[in-house]
Design a protein around this motif. Structure first.
Motif, PDB file in Angstrom:
ATOM      1  N   MET A  30      46.501   4.318 -12.246  1.00  0.00           N
ATOM      2  CA  MET A  30      46.282   2.926 -11.846  1.00  0.00           C
ATOM      3  C   MET A  30      45.596   2.152 -12.977  1.00  0.00           C
ATOM      4  N   ALA A  31      44.643   2.785 -13.651  1.00  0.00           N
ATOM      5  CA  ALA A  31      43.946   2.137 -14.762  1.00  0.00           C
ATOM      6  C   ALA A  31      44.914   1.769 -15.884  1.00  0.00           C
ATOM      7  N   GLN A  32      45.828   2.669 -16.186  1.00  0.00           N
ATOM      8  CA  GLN A  32      46.821   2.397 -17.226  1.00  0.00           C
ATOM      9  C   GLN A  32      47.718   1.232 -16.822  1.00  0.00           C
ATOM     10  N   ALA A  33      48.082   1.176 -15.541  1.00  0.00           N
ATOM     11  CA  ALA A  33      48.930   0.082 -15.054  1.00  0.00           C
ATOM     12  C   ALA A  33      48.209  -1.260 -15.189  1.00  0.00           C
ATOM     13  N   ILE A  34      46.925  -1.296 -14.858  1.00  0.00           N
ATOM     14  CA  ILE A  34      46.139  -2.523 -14.983  1.00  0.00           C
ATOM     15  C   ILE A  34      46.060  -2.951 -16.448  1.00  0.00           C
ATOM     16  N   TYR A  35      45.823  -1.993 -17.319  1.00  0.00           N
ATOM     17  CA  TYR A  35      45.748  -2.281 -18.759  1.00  0.00           C
ATOM     18  C   TYR A  35      47.062  -2.891 -19.258  1.00  0.00           C
ATOM     19  N   ASN A  36      48.163  -2.330 -18.823  1.00  0.00           N
ATOM     20  CA  ASN A  36      49.472  -2.845 -19.238  1.00  0.00           C
ATOM     21  C   ASN A  36      49.682  -4.275 -18.751  1.00  0.00           C
ATOM     22  N   ILE A  37      49.239  -4.558 -17.537  1.00  0.00           N
ATOM     23  CA  ILE A  37      49.400  -5.908 -16.985  1.00  0.00           C
ATOM     24  C   ILE A  37      48.573  -6.913 -17.783  1.00  0.00           C
TER      25      ILE A  37
END
Length: 267
Positions: free
Chosen positions: A218-225
């Motif tokens: 989830m953290a990686q997804a937020i970073y990508n966004i």
């Protein structure tokens, strides 16, 4: 200059993982908690904020702006689970769930928008849930509160288009966190007509959390966004079948989709 990020509910679970990940990537990160003194060892500062208390929200945002002078990203992560037969959940608990999962995030958004408008830019990420896309048995109130935030984000995006402020939802599936221990469980009553089906569903839900994905996903997804110039309005992060269930809901007749859920939960 590094982007300044505020994460509500950043002291544990998904919020903590997001904060630690973003800090490693060079962001200036602040989390929030109702009891920040309990998290003195946090790798990033934890400010006092209760999403059910508008005064603490305003104080928190002003404190952050005094420290940093700007706020680039708000991650509305604070939330609480709730389970039980809708008929048997006390109305006070239903209202508390909406205060935390829906009205609270709206208050935080209202508190940060003037600063983001002044800056001429900003990003607001609302952490919702895949459960917000469907009415799940014995999680109907949770589904409703998260689904409400999903819809408000769609409207807000259009209202904010002239200010270069973007808003998006990220709907996680099951992640291995302590959310199950913190949610309100309506008790499995001996004389309840829902005793057997609710009891079985509760065990199934807890097992899903225990075997959920690592919050770092989830953290990686937020970073990508955050690093996306034009983020989408809706993102889903989870196991394939959880995210695919949303697609099935769009294409299948209502009763057939309902039958799939009934079979899944063994009702």
């Amino acid at each position: 200059m590094s982007k300044v990020v505020l994460i509500t509910g950043g002291s544990s679970g998904i919020g903590k993982s997001i904060g630690e990940f973003l800090k490693e990537k060079g962001f200036v990160v602040y989390g929030t908690s109702r009891s920040p003194e309990r998290y003195a060892s946090s790798s990033f500062p934890i400010l006092k904020l209760d999403v059910r208390d508008a005064d603490t929200i305003q104080t928190c945002v002003q404190s952050l702006l005094e420290l940093e002078g700007k706020l680039d990203v708000l991650i509305n992560n604070a939330g609480v689970g709730i389970t039980g037969p809708i008929e048997e959940i006390p109305m006070a608990e239903i209202k508390n769930n909406f205060e935390t999962n829906f009205f609270g995030p709206l208050e935080v958004i209202k508190a940060v928008l003037p600063q983001m408008r002044k800056q001429g830019a900003g990003l607001i990420i609302n952490v919702t849930s895949i459960a917000g896309y469907m009415g799940l048995p014995y999680r109907g109130i949770y589904s409703a509160s998260k689904g409400a935030l999903e819809l408000v984000t769609e409207a807000y995006n259009m209202e904010l288009k002239d200010f270069n402020i973007k808003m998006t939802n990220v709907a996680p599936g099951d992640f291995a966190t302590n959310i199950a221990s913190g949610r309100f469980h309506a008790p499995v009553l001996e004389d309840s007509p829902y005793k057997q089906s609710y009891g079985n569903t509760l065990k199934l839900m807890d097992s899903h959390v225990d075997s959920g994905k690592d919050p770092k996903v989830m953290a990686q997804a937020i970073y990508n966004i955050i690093n996306t110039k034009k983020p989408k309005i809706h993102y889903k992060v989870g196991e394939f079948m959880q995210t695919f269930s949303i697609v099935l809901k769009r294409i299948l007749p209502d009763r057939i989709y309902e039958k799939l859920l009934i079979n899944h939960y063994k009702l």
